[in-house]
Design a protein around this motif. Structure first.
Motif, PDB file in Angstrom:
ATOM      1  N   SER A   1      -7.551  10.725  50.762  1.00  0.00           N
ATOM      2  CA  SER A   1      -7.772  12.165  50.800  1.00  0.00           C
ATOM      3  C   SER A   1      -6.712  12.887  49.977  1.00  0.00           C
ATOM      4  O   SER A   1      -5.675  12.314  49.627  1.00  0.00           O
TER       5      SER A   1
ATOM      6  N   SER B   1     -11.168   8.274  55.133  1.00  0.00           N
ATOM      7  CA  SER B   1     -11.219   8.425  53.679  1.00  0.00           C
ATOM      8  C   SER B   1     -11.160   7.075  52.976  1.00  0.00           C
ATOM      9  O   SER B   1     -11.819   6.873  51.952  1.00  0.00           O
TER      10      SER B   1
ATOM     11  N   SER C   1     -14.738   6.953  51.082  1.00  0.00           N
ATOM     12  CA  SER C   1     -14.613   7.655  49.800  1.00  0.00           C
ATOM     13  C   SER C   1     -15.423   6.951  48.717  1.00  0.00           C
ATOM     14  O   SER C   1     -15.404   5.725  48.602  1.00  0.00           O
TER      15      SER C   1
ATOM     16  N   SER D   1     -15.910  12.974  48.730  1.00  0.00           N
ATOM     17  CA  SER D   1     -14.449  13.026  48.673  1.00  0.00           C
ATOM     18  C   SER D   1     -13.901  13.693  49.935  1.00  0.00           C
ATOM     19  O   SER D   1     -14.626  14.403  50.644  1.00  0.00           O
ATOM     20  N   PHE D   2     -12.620  13.469  50.173  1.00  0.00           N
ATOM     21  CA  PHE D   2     -11.963  13.967  51.374  1.00  0.00           C
ATOM     22  C   PHE D   2     -10.779  14.849  50.975  1.00  0.00           C
ATOM     23  O   PHE D   2     -10.008  14.497  50.073  1.00  0.00           O
TER      24      PHE D   2
END
Length: 238
Positions: A108, A152, A156, A161-162
């Motif tokens: 993240s 994440s 991901s 996305s984070f």
């Protein structure tokens, strides 16, 4: 050099964080009590205690990952009075020192509100953004701080996305995204899933009945935001 750096980082964390410092002192207290009592114990008791300590060391090697349960089990082997002492000691530590937040980010990214807005409106960014709105002053955020980095790392991809927005640094963002940072509403941390610049879902949801929010776990968040489905869609090219 890397090992020395990791050792220095660990020492700084132990000394700088009351939570870890008190636990370290609690661990050392046994050796202080043991050495102080050695002069007044009979040889038979000392020998018996030594054998118990050998058993405790072996148990430690097997159960090192389970610190609290392990320590209670060890003290029960030796003397239940010692167990009572550690229960009281760790209860006091829990009251006076809060566990610090998990510092690693996983996959993240820390974002400002302006960066988040730009990412959500740009056409060349991931279609989905799962954003954690947190604040360091919130005990709930500290308890849940490990969940988001773990999510994440697992989920991901180029489609998801984070991001993390710190409401302690950007308090005005709370009103913009409809989050109450204080009071008894239990809205920190808040997680919002965006598709492009549109909010798809959030956790906790708007709760006008003020029912308690369940403890935040990676499984709970993954189920709430259907992250397995989003991952499968990405893998299948949808």
């Amino acid at each position: 050099m890397k090992n020395q750096s990791n050792l220095m980082e660990w020492l700084n964390q132990v000394v700088g964080e009351p939570y870890y410092f008190f636990h370290f002192l609690a661990f050392l207290s046994y050796f202080i009590v043991r050495s102080s009592a050695a002069n007044i114990l009979s040889p038979q008791i000392t020998q018996h205690l030594f054998h118990r300590e050998i058993q405790a060391i072996l148990a430690f090697l097997m159960l090192a990952a389970y610190k609290m349960i392990f320590l209670i089990a060890l003290t029960l082997i030796m003397d239940y009075h010692l167990t009572l002492w550690y229960i009281v000691l760790f209860s006091v530590i829990y009251v006076i020192a809060q566990q610090p937040p998990f510092e690693k980010l996983g996959s993240s990214s820390k974002l400002t509100p302006l960066q988040l807005e730009a990412l959500l409106t740009e056409g060349n960014t991931p279609r989905f953004w799962l954003v954690e709105f947190r604040a360091s002053f919130s005990s709930g955020c500290r308890r849940a701080s490990r969940c988001f980095p773990e999510l994440s790392i697992t989920y991901s991809n180029k489609n998801l996305s984070f991001g993390i927005v710190d409401l302690g640094l950007f308090p005005n963002a709370a009103e913009k995204f409809g989050i109450s940072p204080g009071g008894s509403m239990g809205q920190l941390p808040t997680y919002i899933l965006f598709e492009n610049d549109t909010e798809v879902s959030r956790f906790p949801e708007f709760n006008f009945e003020a029912t308690p929010t369940p403890p935040i776990t990676t499984r709970l968040l993954a189920r709430h935001f259907e992250l397995d489905r989003l991952l499968l869609e990405y893998v299948n090219g949808k």
